[in-house]
Design a protein around this motif. Structure first.
Motif, short mmCIF file in Angstrom:
data_model
loop_
_atom_site.label_atom_id
_atom_site.label_comp_id
_atom_site.label_asym_id
_atom_site.label_seq_id
_atom_site.Cartn_x
_atom_site.Cartn_y
_atom_site.Cartn_z
N PHE A 81 0.87 -1.16 0.00
CA PHE A 81 0.00 0.00 0.00
C PHE A 81 0.92 1.22 0.00
O PHE A 81 1.94 1.22 0.68
N VAL A 93 0.76 5.53 0.45
CA VAL A 93 -0.11 6.63 0.88
C VAL A 93 0.65 7.94 0.71
O VAL A 93 1.80 8.06 1.14
N CYS A 129 -5.30 13.29 0.73
CA CYS A 129 -4.55 12.08 1.05
C CYS A 129 -4.99 10.99 0.09
O CYS A 129 -6.19 10.73 -0.04
N THR A 159 -4.58 6.98 -1.08
CA THR A 159 -4.12 5.63 -0.75
C THR A 159 -4.19 4.80 -2.01
O THR A 159 -5.25 4.68 -2.63
N THR A 161 -3.69 1.05 -3.53
CA THR A 161 -3.68 -0.33 -3.05
C THR A 161 -2.73 -1.19 -3.87
O THR A 161 -2.38 -0.84 -5.01
#
Length: 113
Positions: free
Chosen positions: A57, A59, A83, A85, A87
């Motif tokens: 992951f 971020v 933000c 993220t 995957t």
């Protein structure tokens, strides 16, 4: 316990483009499954080509400026406070087509440990 002074860290080139500079606050291996935690400055015109991480992951938290992140074929313009993220397995890249630096903090978490 560990205290790191961001102001004393060396600037290093990121693996995707050494002209993009980062400072790593926490390195791989210091905390289980944390791949890195750091900051980066992305200058106007800089680009990270599309790529993926099968077992991580990733971020990004934008502090200043704005950038375009391409994730799974779709573009997202992001600025301060956003933000993102990403995957494992998502194809992604980013670029800065704007006239200001963009700065972010970012980290990666391994899924294969």
């Amino acid at each position: 316990m560990k205290i790191v002074d961001w102001n004393e860290l060396p600037e290093l080139g990121v693996s995707h483009d050494p002209s993009i500079k980062k400072k790593t606050l926490i390195n791989r291996g210091e905390i289980p499954q944390l791949m890195m935690y750091g900051t980066a400055v992305f200058k106007p015109g800089q680009k990270v080509e599309l790529h993926k991480h099968d077992t991580m992951f990733e971020v990004f938290h934008i502090q200043t400026g704005k950038a375009v992140f391409t994730i799974s074929g779709k573009d997202y313009e992001v600025g301060p406070g956003k933000c993102i993220t990403i995957t494992p397995g998502e194809i992604h890249g980013q670029h800065n087509p704007f006239d200001q630096n963009v700065t972010w903090t970012y980290f990666g978490i391994a899924t294969d440990k």
